[in-house]
Design a protein around this motif. Sequence first.
Motif, PDB file in Angstrom:
ATOM      1  N   GLU A  23       0.866  -1.293  -0.095  1.00 20.62           N
ATOM      2  CA  GLU A  23       0.046  -0.011  -0.032  1.00 20.62           C
ATOM      3  C   GLU A  23       0.855   1.268  -0.053  1.00 20.62           C
ATOM      4  O   GLU A  23       0.442   2.225  -0.621  1.00 20.62           O
ATOM      5  CB  GLU A  23      -0.883  -0.062   1.448  1.00 20.62           C
ATOM      6  CG  GLU A  23      -1.912  -0.779   0.934  1.00 20.62           C
ATOM      7  CD  GLU A  23      -2.838  -1.090   2.263  1.00 20.62           C
ATOM      8  OE1 GLU A  23      -3.038   0.055   2.901  1.00 20.62           O
ATOM      9  OE2 GLU A  23      -3.526  -1.872   2.755  1.00 20.62           O
ATOM     10  N   ARG A  27       0.659   4.223  -2.810  1.00 20.00           N
ATOM     11  CA  ARG A  27       0.474   5.740  -2.286  1.00 20.00           C
ATOM     12  C   ARG A  27       1.647   6.450  -2.928  1.00 20.00           C
ATOM     13  O   ARG A  27       1.197   7.456  -3.574  1.00 20.00           O
ATOM     14  CB  ARG A  27       0.258   5.652  -0.871  1.00 20.00           C
ATOM     15  CG  ARG A  27       0.139   7.083  -0.534  1.00 20.00           C
ATOM     16  CD  ARG A  27      -0.137   7.097   1.046  1.00 20.00           C
ATOM     17  NE  ARG A  27       1.044   6.495   1.829  1.00 20.00           N
ATOM     18  CZ  ARG A  27       2.127   6.819   1.893  1.00 20.00           C
ATOM     19  NH1 ARG A  27       2.545   7.940   1.275  1.00 20.00           N
ATOM     20  NH2 ARG A  27       3.090   6.147   2.542  1.00 20.00           N
ATOM     21  N   GLU A  31       1.238   9.268  -5.701  1.00 26.97           N
ATOM     22  CA  GLU A  31       1.268  10.854  -5.303  1.00 26.97           C
ATOM     23  C   GLU A  31       2.711  11.654  -6.035  1.00 26.97           C
ATOM     24  O   GLU A  31       2.691  12.669  -5.821  1.00 26.97           O
ATOM     25  CB  GLU A  31       1.866  10.963  -3.638  1.00 26.97           C
ATOM     26  CG  GLU A  31       0.848  10.556  -2.842  1.00 26.97           C
ATOM     27  CD  GLU A  31       1.075  10.411  -1.426  1.00 26.97           C
ATOM     28  OE1 GLU A  31       2.219  10.534  -0.850  1.00 26.97           O
ATOM     29  OE2 GLU A  31       0.331  10.258  -0.628  1.00 26.97           O
TER      30      GLU A  31
END
Length: 154
Positions: A23, A27, A31
Amino acid sequence: IFKAFRKERHDAKLLVVGLSPTEDVVRLCEETEGVELYGNVPDVKEYYKRCKAVVVPVLQGAGTRIKILEAALASRPVFSTPLGAEGIDLIDGKDLLLFRDAKDFSLRFKEILDRDRYHSLASNAKEFVLTNYSARNFDEAMNRVLEMIDQRAL
């Protein structure tokens, strides 16, 4: 490292390819501008064709660095942390380029902007892998191990 590198090279892209990204990895990829995540791909060959170089930024862990061998066979220069290349006898500056931090990576990257240097790194690594990691060499090494076991059993 990529964020700092992208400040210098605004057009840089980072393809992150690997099995079961965590995860945190998902992420970070979402980003960070210029990063494309490809998880659980059936065949990485397409991604080696798409990239200019391969980066192995391993900071912890152990095991065989198969991606370095694959990248060499795909004729791509390899950038790695020292830990990422551990256990493979490629020579820094001849077969691959080692880096320790973002500044170091940026300096080393400039080396492959020279076409001859790029091709030299790629061909040296490929030749090394073909010579040292061939199926024949593996078979010979396994035969030596089996012979040692047989001699000890006597």
